[in-house]
Scaffold this active site. Structure first.
Site, PDB file in Angstrom:
ATOM      1  N   HIS A  19       0.865  -1.197   0.000  1.00  0.00           N
ATOM      2  CA  HIS A  19       0.000   0.000   0.000  1.00  0.00           C
ATOM      3  C   HIS A  19       0.892   1.235   0.000  1.00  0.00           C
ATOM      4  O   HIS A  19       1.349   1.696   1.049  1.00  0.00           O
ATOM      5  CB  HIS A  19      -0.910  -0.023   1.230  1.00  0.00           C
ATOM      6  CG  HIS A  19      -1.946   1.072   1.248  1.00  0.00           C
ATOM      7  ND1 HIS A  19      -3.157   0.951   1.872  1.00  0.00           N
ATOM      8  CD2 HIS A  19      -1.938   2.324   0.716  1.00  0.00           C
ATOM      9  CE1 HIS A  19      -3.856   2.064   1.737  1.00  0.00           C
ATOM     10  NE2 HIS A  19      -3.123   2.924   1.036  1.00  0.00           N
ATOM     11  N   HIS A  21       1.339   4.926  -2.409  1.00  0.00           N
ATOM     12  CA  HIS A  21       0.975   5.804  -3.531  1.00  0.00           C
ATOM     13  C   HIS A  21       2.257   6.471  -4.010  1.00  0.00           C
ATOM     14  O   HIS A  21       2.900   7.193  -3.235  1.00  0.00           O
ATOM     15  CB  HIS A  21      -0.025   6.860  -3.074  1.00  0.00           C
ATOM     16  CG  HIS A  21      -1.291   6.274  -2.500  1.00  0.00           C
ATOM     17  ND1 HIS A  21      -2.440   6.133  -3.253  1.00  0.00           N
ATOM     18  CD2 HIS A  21      -1.575   5.765  -1.270  1.00  0.00           C
ATOM     19  CE1 HIS A  21      -3.386   5.583  -2.501  1.00  0.00           C
ATOM     20  NE2 HIS A  21      -2.880   5.343  -1.298  1.00  0.00           N
ATOM     21  N   HIS A 199      -9.530   1.200  -1.444  1.00  0.00           N
ATOM     22  CA  HIS A 199      -9.473   1.746  -0.094  1.00  0.00           C
ATOM     23  C   HIS A 199     -10.891   1.634   0.481  1.00  0.00           C
ATOM     24  O   HIS A 199     -11.864   2.044  -0.177  1.00  0.00           O
ATOM     25  CB  HIS A 199      -9.071   3.210  -0.117  1.00  0.00           C
ATOM     26  CG  HIS A 199      -7.626   3.463  -0.411  1.00  0.00           C
ATOM     27  ND1 HIS A 199      -6.971   2.953  -1.490  1.00  0.00           N
ATOM     28  CD2 HIS A 199      -6.702   4.187   0.282  1.00  0.00           C
ATOM     29  CE1 HIS A 199      -5.712   3.356  -1.470  1.00  0.00           C
ATOM     30  NE2 HIS A 199      -5.508   4.113  -0.416  1.00  0.00           N
ATOM     31  N   GLU A 202     -11.292   3.331   5.813  1.00  0.00           N
ATOM     32  CA  GLU A 202     -10.277   4.221   6.402  1.00  0.00           C
ATOM     33  C   GLU A 202     -11.037   5.277   7.221  1.00  0.00           C
ATOM     34  O   GLU A 202     -10.883   5.358   8.432  1.00  0.00           O
ATOM     35  CB  GLU A 202      -9.435   4.865   5.288  1.00  0.00           C
ATOM     36  CG  GLU A 202      -8.337   5.808   5.807  1.00  0.00           C
ATOM     37  CD  GLU A 202      -7.570   6.505   4.678  1.00  0.00           C
ATOM     38  OE1 GLU A 202      -8.073   6.558   3.540  1.00  0.00           O
ATOM     39  OE2 GLU A 202      -6.449   7.017   4.959  1.00  0.00           O
ATOM     40  N   ASP A 280       1.797   3.970   2.886  1.00  0.00           N
ATOM     41  CA  ASP A 280       0.763   4.809   2.269  1.00  0.00           C
ATOM     42  C   ASP A 280       1.382   5.980   1.491  1.00  0.00           C
ATOM     43  O   ASP A 280       1.499   5.908   0.264  1.00  0.00           O
ATOM     44  CB  ASP A 280      -0.235   5.302   3.324  1.00  0.00           C
ATOM     45  CG  ASP A 280      -1.621   5.592   2.759  1.00  0.00           C
ATOM     46  OD1 ASP A 280      -1.826   5.404   1.553  1.00  0.00           O
ATOM     47  OD2 ASP A 280      -2.506   6.005   3.535  1.00  0.00           O
ATOM     48  N   ASP A 281       1.711   7.051   2.188  1.00  0.00           N
ATOM     49  CA  ASP A 281       2.280   8.251   1.543  1.00  0.00           C
ATOM     50  C   ASP A 281       3.464   8.729   2.379  1.00  0.00           C
ATOM     51  O   ASP A 281       3.360   9.710   3.136  1.00  0.00           O
ATOM     52  CB  ASP A 281       1.208   9.353   1.467  1.00  0.00           C
ATOM     53  CG  ASP A 281      -0.012   8.903   0.683  1.00  0.00           C
ATOM     54  OD1 ASP A 281       0.055   8.890  -0.554  1.00  0.00           O
ATOM     55  OD2 ASP A 281      -1.012   8.531   1.319  1.00  0.00           O
TER      56      ASP A 281
HETATM   57  N1  HPA Z   1      -6.675   7.338   1.333  1.00  0.00           N
HETATM   58  C1  HPA Z   1      -7.341   7.727   0.250  1.00  0.00           C
HETATM   59  N2  HPA Z   1      -6.733   8.246  -0.802  1.00  0.00           N
HETATM   60  C2  HPA Z   1      -5.417   8.365  -0.800  1.00  0.00           C
HETATM   61  C3  HPA Z   1      -4.679   7.979   0.294  1.00  0.00           C
HETATM   62  C4  HPA Z   1      -5.341   7.425   1.413  1.00  0.00           C
HETATM   63  O1  HPA Z   1      -4.762   7.038   2.448  1.00  0.00           O
HETATM   64  N3  HPA Z   1      -3.388   8.247  -0.011  1.00  0.00           N
HETATM   65  C5  HPA Z   1      -3.359   8.764  -1.260  1.00  0.00           C
HETATM   66  N4  HPA Z   1      -4.592   8.837  -1.743  1.00  0.00           N
HETATM   67 ZN    ZN Z   2      -3.711   4.802   0.490  1.00  0.00          ZN
END
Ligand code: HPA
Ligand code: ZN
Length: 339
Positions: A19, A21, A199, A202, A280-281
């Site tokens: 996971h 991006h 996703h 969350e 994630d990011d």
């Molecule tokens: N959630 C939804 N969209 C996203 C995320 C996330 O954690 N990271 C980058 N785009």
């Molecule tokens: Zn994500």
């Protein structure tokens, strides 16, 4: 007998990231370099100013700045540099395999050609395998705040490049954009032989996770935290053996959890869910893959056995072949025996 050195164990533990991006791995330094290279104005004067802006109270706060940052990406070489920087960084975390997301609409809506985006990413992924030994799969995400027609147009624009695309995902603003909005385009992606991810849970409710399973028929759940609110859903995910790609530092940064000691990762494992640890990011949430492992291991006081399980889950939940998975499983066991 010396005490178990958890940080050293994590540092060398073979693992996969499921996971991530790519646009979320854009470090402020590279953002400045690309802004200069492409003569694009950004509303920051220093790297410190950029980092200071990274304080979020929810997903949308983050997305606003994340899409703005991606505006510096213009050329095939920019997408190559972004991807190669991530692979180089994560290889240092004993990460052997990655399954990464990209958001084409963020770029095509700015007039960047799909071929430029996928070309740069795919070239870096190939070099990542040959130069760094990191294998990979690429997942095209639809932006869920846009409509399904836009997702169909994106799938069509990607058609000439499908040899590089392993699956489709669903990201961006979750609440108000349920998976059902994308049922037809996911069906079309499936008909093309693509794997399906989304996703879910969350910020969105358990009902969105149900929809992702029943309507989109996804192969893996990204995040999934809020699934724990629904026991029948937990039982379903466990029965189907679906992997959850959990992102501890992201959850903390976006206030999905308020304290890592309250993070549901161990509860997921205890309920028989195949949870994994991911970043994630990482450029926005304060750390790459091992930073996530270190932080959650410390907060939850994860045992060596739990860490080994999480490493196994990361490969088991991937789309490597059984032979490749077996080789990674043996490498995990060999590392574990050294401690
Ligand atoms: N959630 C939804 N969209 C996203 C995320 C996330 O954690 N990271 C980058 N785009
Ligand atoms: Zn994500």
């Amino acid at each position: 007998m010396t005490a178990f050195d958890r940080d050293a164990f994590i540092a060398g533990l073979p693992k996969a990231e499921l996971h991530l991006h790519l646009e979320g791995s854009l470090e402020p330094e590279l953002m400045f370099a690309l802004a200069q290279r492409n003569k694009i104005a950004i509303p920051f004067n220093t790297v410190e100013e950029v980092r200071a802006a990274y304080s979020f109270s929810n997903l949308q706060d983050f997305l606003d700045i994340y899409y703005q940052g991606a505006g510096v990406l213009q050329t095939e070489q920019d997408f190559y540099d972004l991807t190669m920087a991530y692979l180089t960084r994560v290889a240092a975390d004993a990460c052997r395999h990655v399954e990464v997301f990209f958001d084409p609409q963020t770029h095509t809506d700015r007039g960047i050609e799909m071929g430029v985006v996928i070309g740069g990413i795919a070239r870096a992924l190939a070099d990542g395998q040959s130069q760094l030994g990191v294998t990979s799969k690429l997942i095209l995400c639809f932006l869920r705040h846009l409509d399904e027609d836009a997702a169909f147009a994106t799938l069509e624009a990607a058609e000439p490049y499908l040899e590089h695309i392993f699956g489709v995902g669903l990201d961006s603003s979750e609440v108000g954009h349920p998976p059902s909005k994308f049922a037809r385009v996911f069906e079309a992606a499936r008909a093309k032989g693509l794997h399906l991810f989304a996703h879910a849970g969350e910020e969105g409710p358990p009902a969105y996770v149900w929809e992702a399973l029943d309507l989109l028929k996804i192969d893996r759940i990204d995040h999934g935290n809020r699934a724990l609110e629904d026991e029948a859903l937990v039982a379903r995910i466990a029965k189907d053996g679906l992997t959850l790609t959990v992102c501890p530092l992201s959850n903390l940064s976006l206030c999905v959890v308020h304290d890592l000691t309250q993070h549901p990762l161990r509860a997921m494992l205890e309920k028989g869910l195949k949870a994994t640890i991911n970043s994630d990011d990482p450029a926005y949430f304060g750390g790459y893959l091992n930073a996530n492992w270190h932080a959650i291991a410390k907060a939850l006081d994860l045992s060596k056995q739990e860490l080994v399980t999480l490493a196994h889950n990361s490969f088991a939940g991937s789309y490597l072949t059984p032979t490749e998975k077996q080789a990674h499983a043996e490498a995990i066991e060999a590392w574990a025996e050294r401690f």
